[in-house]
Motif scaffolding. Sequence first.
Motif, PDB file in Angstrom:
ATOM      1  N   ASP A   1       0.870  -1.174   0.000  1.00  0.00           N
ATOM      2  CA  ASP A   1       0.000   0.000   0.000  1.00  0.00           C
ATOM      3  C   ASP A   1       0.908   1.225   0.000  1.00  0.00           C
ATOM      4  N   SER A   2       0.325   2.413   0.194  1.00  0.00           N
ATOM      5  CA  SER A   2       1.143   3.622   0.049  1.00  0.00           C
ATOM      6  C   SER A   2       2.272   3.663   1.092  1.00  0.00           C
TER       7      SER A   2
ATOM      8  N   ILE B   1      14.301   5.065  -7.193  1.00  0.00           N
ATOM      9  CA  ILE B   1      13.186   4.987  -8.146  1.00  0.00           C
ATOM     10  C   ILE B   1      12.291   6.197  -7.893  1.00  0.00           C
ATOM     11  N   PRO B   2      12.341   7.196  -8.766  1.00  0.00           N
ATOM     12  CA  PRO B   2      11.501   8.377  -8.529  1.00  0.00           C
ATOM     13  C   PRO B   2      10.024   8.065  -8.761  1.00  0.00           C
ATOM     14  N   ALA B   3       9.170   8.881  -8.146  1.00  0.00           N
ATOM     15  CA  ALA B   3       7.727   8.633  -8.217  1.00  0.00           C
ATOM     16  C   ALA B   3       7.238   8.485  -9.655  1.00  0.00           C
TER      17      ALA B   3
ATOM     18  N   ILE C   1      10.929   1.093  -1.938  1.00  0.00           N
ATOM     19  CA  ILE C   1      11.822   2.073  -2.563  1.00  0.00           C
ATOM     20  C   ILE C   1      13.109   2.218  -1.743  1.00  0.00           C
ATOM     21  N   ALA C   2      12.947   2.287  -0.409  1.00  0.00           N
ATOM     22  CA  ALA C   2      14.108   2.484   0.472  1.00  0.00           C
ATOM     23  C   ALA C   2      15.045   1.278   0.426  1.00  0.00           C
TER      24      ALA C   2
ATOM     25  N   VAL D   1       6.884   2.740   0.229  1.00  0.00           N
ATOM     26  CA  VAL D   1       8.070   3.526   0.612  1.00  0.00           C
ATOM     27  C   VAL D   1       9.180   2.597   1.128  1.00  0.00           C
ATOM     28  N   ASP D   2       8.794   1.527   1.821  1.00  0.00           N
ATOM     29  CA  ASP D   2       9.790   0.550   2.285  1.00  0.00           C
ATOM     30  C   ASP D   2      10.495  -0.119   1.107  1.00  0.00           C
TER      31      ASP D   2
ATOM     32  N   SER E   1       3.809   0.872   2.630  1.00  0.00           N
ATOM     33  CA  SER E   1       4.850  -0.143   2.428  1.00  0.00           C
ATOM     34  C   SER E   1       5.583   0.042   1.105  1.00  0.00           C
TER      35      SER E   1
ATOM     36  N   LEU F   1       7.537   4.981 -11.092  1.00  0.00           N
ATOM     37  CA  LEU F   1       6.834   3.872 -10.437  1.00  0.00           C
ATOM     38  C   LEU F   1       5.814   3.164 -11.337  1.00  0.00           C
TER      39      LEU F   1
END
Lengths: 123, 79, 137
Positions: free
Chosen positions: B38-39, B57-59, B46-47, B43-44, B41, B62
Amino acid sequence: MLLENKFYRVVSVEKRENLSAVYSIDILPECEVYKGHFPGNPVCPGVFNIETIKECSMLLCGKPLRIAGVKQCRFTAISTPEKTPRAQVELLLTPSETGYTVTASIYDSQLRYVEFKGNLIYD
Amino acid sequence: MTREEIVAKVNSMLAEEFEVEESVMTPDAKLKETLSLDSLSLVDLIALIQQNYGVKIPAEDLPKVKTFKDLYDYIESHS
Amino acid sequence: MDIAIEKLIPQRYPIKVVDSLVEVNGEDAVCQLTLRADNCFIEGDGKMAEPGLIEHIAQSASAFAGYRAVSSGATEPPLGYIGEVKGFQCHYRPSLGETLLTTISMGPEIDGITLISGVVKSGDKVVAETRMKIYVA
Protein backbone atom coordinates in the motif's frame (compact mmCIF):
# COMPACT_ATOMS: atom_id res chain seq x y z
CA MET A 1 0.17 4.67 35.17
CA LEU A 2 1.10 7.65 33.06
CA LEU A 3 -2.17 8.22 31.20
CA GLU A 4 -4.99 6.32 32.92
CA ASN A 5 -7.66 8.78 34.11
CA LYS A 6 -5.73 11.63 32.49
CA PHE A 7 -5.84 10.88 28.76
CA TYR A 8 -8.39 8.07 28.93
CA ARG A 9 -10.71 6.37 31.39
CA VAL A 10 -11.65 2.70 31.21
CA VAL A 11 -15.44 2.42 31.05
CA SER A 12 -15.82 -1.34 30.71
CA VAL A 13 -13.90 -4.50 29.89
CA GLU A 14 -14.98 -7.53 27.94
CA LYS A 15 -12.56 -10.36 28.70
CA ARG A 16 -12.33 -13.20 26.20
CA GLU A 17 -10.53 -16.52 26.21
CA ASN A 18 -6.91 -16.56 27.31
CA LEU A 19 -5.24 -13.15 27.46
CA SER A 20 -7.56 -11.35 25.12
CA ALA A 21 -9.93 -8.49 25.90
CA VAL A 22 -11.66 -5.36 24.62
CA TYR A 23 -11.38 -2.25 26.80
CA SER A 24 -13.92 0.51 26.16
CA ILE A 25 -12.34 3.84 26.98
CA ASP A 26 -13.46 7.45 27.15
CA ILE A 27 -11.00 9.93 25.68
CA LEU A 28 -10.83 12.79 28.19
CA PRO A 29 -10.98 16.20 26.48
CA GLU A 30 -9.59 18.03 29.51
CA CYS A 31 -6.23 16.23 29.26
CA GLU A 32 -3.40 18.74 29.53
CA VAL A 33 -1.65 17.40 26.42
CA TYR A 34 -4.08 19.24 24.13
CA LYS A 35 -2.60 22.56 25.25
CA GLY A 36 0.41 21.62 23.16
CA HIS A 37 -0.90 19.10 20.63
CA PHE A 38 -1.73 21.36 18.99
CA PRO A 39 -2.55 24.85 20.35
CA GLY A 40 -6.17 25.54 19.32
CA ASN A 41 -6.36 22.23 17.41
CA PRO A 42 -6.66 19.26 19.80
CA VAL A 43 -5.48 16.00 18.20
CA CYS A 44 -4.77 12.77 20.13
CA PRO A 45 -1.02 12.12 19.96
CA GLY A 46 -0.42 8.81 18.16
CA VAL A 47 2.15 7.80 20.75
CA PHE A 48 -0.44 8.28 23.53
CA ASN A 49 -2.42 5.54 21.80
CA ILE A 50 0.67 3.31 22.06
CA GLU A 51 0.97 4.08 25.79
CA THR A 52 -2.75 3.34 26.16
CA ILE A 53 -2.22 -0.09 24.57
CA LYS A 54 0.68 -0.72 26.97
CA GLU A 55 -1.37 0.32 30.02
CA CYS A 56 -4.40 -1.77 29.02
CA SER A 57 -2.02 -4.73 28.51
CA MET A 58 -0.77 -4.19 32.06
CA LEU A 59 -4.33 -4.10 33.35
CA LEU A 60 -5.10 -7.32 31.51
CA CYS A 61 -2.09 -9.35 32.67
CA GLY A 62 -1.81 -7.69 36.09
CA LYS A 63 1.94 -7.07 35.80
CA PRO A 64 4.10 -4.01 35.05
CA LEU A 65 5.36 -4.07 31.44
CA ARG A 66 7.80 -2.13 29.30
CA ILE A 67 7.85 -1.71 25.52
CA ALA A 68 11.06 -3.41 24.36
CA GLY A 69 10.13 -3.23 20.71
CA VAL A 70 7.44 -2.26 18.25
CA LYS A 71 7.47 -4.53 15.23
CA GLN A 72 4.95 -2.41 13.41
CA CYS A 73 2.43 0.20 14.47
CA ARG A 74 0.22 1.85 11.91
CA PHE A 75 -1.84 4.96 12.49
CA THR A 76 -4.65 4.62 10.00
CA ALA A 77 -6.79 7.61 11.04
CA ILE A 78 -6.41 10.70 13.18
CA SER A 79 -8.40 10.70 16.42
CA THR A 80 -9.45 13.80 18.31
CA PRO A 81 -11.19 14.12 21.70
CA GLU A 82 -14.11 15.77 19.92
CA LYS A 83 -14.65 13.26 17.09
CA THR A 84 -13.55 10.19 19.06
CA PRO A 85 -14.97 10.57 22.60
CA ARG A 86 -15.13 6.79 23.08
CA ALA A 87 -12.99 4.03 21.58
CA GLN A 88 -12.35 0.30 21.90
CA VAL A 89 -8.90 -1.09 22.65
CA GLU A 90 -8.72 -4.69 21.50
CA LEU A 91 -5.81 -6.74 22.84
CA LEU A 92 -4.31 -10.17 22.39
CA LEU A 93 -1.34 -11.07 24.60
CA THR A 94 0.72 -14.09 23.61
CA PRO A 95 3.23 -15.16 26.28
CA SER A 96 6.91 -15.05 25.30
CA GLU A 97 10.02 -15.89 27.33
CA THR A 98 10.39 -12.38 28.72
CA GLY A 99 6.82 -11.06 28.62
CA TYR A 100 4.21 -10.91 25.88
CA THR A 101 3.87 -10.34 22.18
CA VAL A 102 0.97 -7.89 22.00
CA THR A 103 -1.30 -7.48 19.02
CA ALA A 104 -3.73 -4.62 19.47
CA SER A 105 -5.99 -2.22 17.66
CA ILE A 106 -7.95 0.89 18.60
CA TYR A 107 -11.22 1.61 16.81
CA ASP A 108 -14.71 3.03 17.20
CA SER A 109 -17.90 2.44 15.25
CA GLN A 110 -16.62 4.58 12.38
CA LEU A 111 -12.89 4.04 11.95
CA ARG A 112 -9.81 2.09 12.91
CA TYR A 113 -7.13 4.34 14.34
CA VAL A 114 -4.22 2.13 15.35
CA GLU A 115 -2.90 -1.33 14.46
CA PHE A 116 -0.10 -2.39 16.80
CA LYS A 117 2.24 -5.35 17.06
CA GLY A 118 4.99 -5.22 19.63
CA ASN A 119 7.06 -6.90 22.26
CA LEU A 120 6.30 -5.99 25.88
CA ILE A 121 8.57 -7.31 28.59
CA TYR A 122 8.22 -7.64 32.35
CA ASP A 123 9.56 -4.58 34.13
CA MET B 1 26.49 -8.24 -10.59
CA THR B 2 24.75 -10.79 -12.78
CA ARG B 3 21.03 -10.95 -13.43
CA GLU B 4 20.84 -14.14 -11.34
CA GLU B 5 22.51 -12.40 -8.41
CA ILE B 6 20.08 -9.49 -8.59
CA VAL B 7 17.06 -11.80 -8.73
CA ALA B 8 18.27 -13.94 -5.84
CA LYS B 9 19.14 -11.02 -3.58
CA VAL B 10 16.06 -8.93 -4.37
CA ASN B 11 13.78 -11.90 -3.73
CA SER B 12 15.40 -12.76 -0.43
CA MET B 13 15.29 -9.12 0.73
CA LEU B 14 11.63 -8.78 -0.22
CA ALA B 15 10.76 -12.11 1.43
CA GLU B 16 12.25 -10.89 4.69
CA GLU B 17 10.84 -7.36 4.58
CA PHE B 18 7.31 -8.26 3.50
CA GLU B 19 7.07 -11.76 5.00
CA VAL B 20 6.17 -13.45 1.73
CA GLU B 21 7.48 -16.80 0.42
CA GLU B 22 10.05 -16.48 -2.36
CA SER B 23 8.21 -19.15 -4.34
CA VAL B 24 5.38 -16.71 -5.17
CA MET B 25 7.81 -14.17 -6.67
CA THR B 26 7.61 -15.20 -10.30
CA PRO B 27 8.90 -12.71 -12.91
CA ASP B 28 5.43 -11.83 -14.17
CA ALA B 29 3.78 -11.59 -10.76
CA LYS B 30 2.59 -8.12 -9.79
CA LEU B 31 4.64 -6.49 -7.02
CA LYS B 32 1.68 -4.71 -5.49
CA GLU B 33 -0.56 -7.75 -5.12
CA THR B 34 2.18 -10.26 -4.28
CA LEU B 35 3.74 -8.13 -1.55
CA SER B 36 0.40 -6.55 -0.43
CA LEU B 37 1.89 -3.11 -1.00
CA ASP B 38 0.00 0.00 0.00
CA SER B 39 1.14 3.62 0.05
CA LEU B 40 3.09 3.11 3.30
CA SER B 41 4.85 -0.14 2.43
CA LEU B 42 5.66 1.09 -1.08
CA VAL B 43 8.07 3.53 0.61
CA ASP B 44 9.79 0.55 2.29
CA LEU B 45 10.29 -1.09 -1.09
CA ILE B 46 11.82 2.07 -2.56
CA ALA B 47 14.11 2.48 0.47
CA LEU B 48 15.25 -1.14 0.35
CA ILE B 49 16.31 -0.84 -3.29
CA GLN B 50 17.99 2.50 -2.65
CA GLN B 51 19.98 1.23 0.35
CA ASN B 52 21.11 -1.98 -1.30
CA TYR B 53 21.75 -0.87 -4.87
CA GLY B 54 22.04 2.92 -4.67
CA VAL B 55 19.17 3.03 -7.17
CA LYS B 56 16.54 5.68 -6.55
CA ILE B 57 13.19 4.99 -8.15
CA PRO B 58 11.50 8.38 -8.53
CA ALA B 59 7.73 8.63 -8.22
CA GLU B 60 7.32 9.24 -11.95
CA ASP B 61 9.02 5.92 -12.77
CA LEU B 62 6.83 3.87 -10.44
CA PRO B 63 4.07 3.22 -13.00
CA LYS B 64 6.72 1.45 -15.14
CA VAL B 65 7.71 -0.92 -12.33
CA LYS B 66 4.75 -3.26 -12.04
CA THR B 67 6.12 -6.80 -11.99
CA PHE B 68 9.14 -8.46 -10.40
CA LYS B 69 10.77 -8.59 -13.84
CA ASP B 70 10.26 -4.81 -14.20
CA LEU B 71 12.00 -4.32 -10.87
CA TYR B 72 15.01 -6.50 -11.78
CA ASP B 73 15.26 -4.67 -15.12
CA TYR B 74 15.14 -1.29 -13.40
CA ILE B 75 17.91 -2.21 -10.98
CA GLU B 76 20.02 -3.73 -13.75
CA SER B 77 19.75 -0.71 -16.00
CA HIS B 78 20.26 1.92 -13.26
CA SER B 79 22.98 0.44 -11.06
CA MET C 1 21.84 26.42 14.99
CA ASP C 2 20.19 29.62 16.09
CA ILE C 3 16.62 29.06 14.95
CA ALA C 4 14.07 28.86 17.79
CA ILE C 5 12.60 25.35 17.91
CA GLU C 6 9.09 26.89 18.07
CA LYS C 7 9.60 28.08 14.50
CA LEU C 8 10.37 24.53 13.35
CA ILE C 9 7.78 22.34 15.11
CA PRO C 10 4.15 22.99 16.09
CA GLN C 11 4.17 20.98 19.36
CA ARG C 12 4.16 22.91 22.62
CA TYR C 13 4.26 22.28 26.39
CA PRO C 14 3.68 19.66 27.76
CA ILE C 15 4.42 17.47 24.74
CA LYS C 16 7.29 19.39 23.15
CA VAL C 17 10.18 16.92 23.36
CA VAL C 18 12.92 18.59 21.30
CA ASP C 19 14.97 21.51 22.65
CA SER C 20 16.94 22.38 19.54
CA LEU C 21 18.05 21.41 16.07
CA VAL C 22 21.81 21.13 16.49
CA GLU C 23 23.00 20.53 12.94
CA VAL C 24 21.88 19.66 9.44
CA ASN C 25 24.16 17.83 7.08
CA GLY C 26 22.62 16.81 3.76
CA GLU C 27 20.07 14.08 4.46
CA ASP C 28 20.97 13.89 8.17
CA ALA C 29 20.17 16.14 11.11
CA VAL C 30 20.84 16.07 14.83
CA CYS C 31 18.42 17.24 17.53
CA GLN C 32 18.84 17.60 21.26
CA LEU C 33 16.62 17.17 24.30
CA THR C 34 17.45 17.40 27.98
CA LEU C 35 14.86 15.55 30.06
CA ARG C 36 13.05 17.82 32.47
CA ALA C 37 9.97 17.35 34.60
CA ASP C 38 7.99 19.58 32.22
CA ASN C 39 7.35 16.91 29.62
CA CYS C 40 4.35 14.65 29.83
CA PHE C 41 6.26 11.39 29.31
CA ILE C 42 8.16 11.40 32.61
CA GLU C 43 6.88 8.59 34.81
CA GLY C 44 6.69 8.45 38.59
CA ASP C 45 10.21 6.98 38.78
CA GLY C 46 11.72 9.96 36.93
CA LYS C 47 12.27 8.06 33.68
CA MET C 48 10.81 8.68 30.26
CA ALA C 49 8.11 6.28 29.05
CA GLU C 50 9.02 4.50 25.81
CA PRO C 51 6.37 6.26 23.66
CA GLY C 52 8.12 9.52 24.62
CA LEU C 53 11.19 8.30 22.74
CA ILE C 54 9.07 7.59 19.66
CA GLU C 55 7.57 11.09 19.93
CA HIS C 56 11.05 12.58 20.37
CA ILE C 57 12.24 10.90 17.15
CA ALA C 58 9.09 12.06 15.32
CA GLN C 59 9.52 15.67 16.51
CA SER C 60 13.22 15.59 15.60
CA ALA C 61 12.24 14.57 12.07
CA SER C 62 9.57 17.27 12.14
CA ALA C 63 12.20 19.87 13.15
CA PHE C 64 14.37 18.75 10.21
CA ALA C 65 11.40 19.04 7.83
CA GLY C 66 10.53 22.39 9.44
CA TYR C 67 14.08 23.64 8.87
CA ARG C 68 13.83 22.76 5.18
CA ALA C 69 10.41 24.42 4.93
CA VAL C 70 11.56 27.60 6.71
CA SER C 71 14.73 27.68 4.58
CA SER C 72 12.54 27.74 1.51
CA GLY C 73 10.35 30.55 2.81
CA ALA C 74 7.57 28.99 4.93
CA THR C 75 6.43 31.07 7.90
CA GLU C 76 4.62 28.34 9.86
CA PRO C 77 6.12 24.98 10.83
CA PRO C 78 4.47 22.13 8.89
CA LEU C 79 2.07 19.80 10.73
CA GLY C 80 3.25 16.20 10.45
CA TYR C 81 1.59 12.98 11.53
CA ILE C 82 3.14 9.60 12.20
CA GLY C 83 1.86 7.09 9.67
CA GLU C 84 3.80 4.08 10.86
CA VAL C 85 6.43 3.05 13.37
CA LYS C 86 8.48 0.04 12.32
CA GLY C 87 11.30 -1.73 14.11
CA PHE C 88 11.31 0.47 17.22
CA GLN C 89 13.69 -0.76 19.89
CA CYS C 90 13.99 0.74 23.34
CA HIS C 91 17.23 -0.28 25.03
CA TYR C 92 16.55 1.60 28.25
CA ARG C 93 14.42 4.44 29.58
CA PRO C 94 16.46 7.64 30.07
CA SER C 95 16.19 9.61 33.34
CA LEU C 96 15.57 13.24 34.28
CA GLY C 97 18.69 15.31 33.60
CA GLU C 98 19.98 13.11 30.77
CA THR C 99 20.65 14.81 27.45
CA LEU C 100 19.58 12.96 24.33
CA LEU C 101 21.25 13.55 20.96
CA THR C 102 19.24 12.15 18.13
CA THR C 103 20.33 11.62 14.54
CA ILE C 104 17.62 11.64 11.90
CA SER C 105 18.21 10.32 8.39
CA MET C 106 15.69 11.25 5.73
CA GLY C 107 14.81 8.45 3.35
CA PRO C 108 12.71 8.47 0.22
CA GLU C 109 9.40 10.30 -0.07
CA ILE C 110 6.46 9.08 -2.12
CA ASP C 111 3.08 10.84 -2.27
CA GLY C 112 3.72 12.95 0.83
CA ILE C 113 4.89 9.98 2.92
CA THR C 114 8.52 10.25 4.03
CA LEU C 115 10.52 7.41 5.50
CA ILE C 116 12.92 8.48 8.23
CA SER C 117 15.17 6.63 10.61
CA GLY C 118 16.24 7.89 13.99
CA VAL C 119 18.83 6.84 16.57
CA VAL C 120 18.69 8.31 20.08
CA LYS C 121 21.91 8.40 22.06
CA SER C 122 22.82 9.54 25.54
CA GLY C 123 26.61 9.88 25.65
CA ASP C 124 27.91 6.69 24.03
CA LYS C 125 24.83 4.64 24.84
CA VAL C 126 22.10 3.96 22.31
CA VAL C 127 18.78 4.63 24.03
CA ALA C 128 16.36 3.80 21.23
CA GLU C 129 16.04 3.56 17.47
CA THR C 130 13.31 3.21 14.91
CA ARG C 131 12.17 3.66 11.37
CA MET C 132 9.08 5.75 10.89
CA LYS C 133 6.86 7.10 8.14
CA ILE C 134 5.58 10.60 8.44
CA TYR C 135 2.83 12.38 6.55
CA VAL C 136 3.37 16.07 6.22
CA ALA C 137 0.08 17.92 5.92
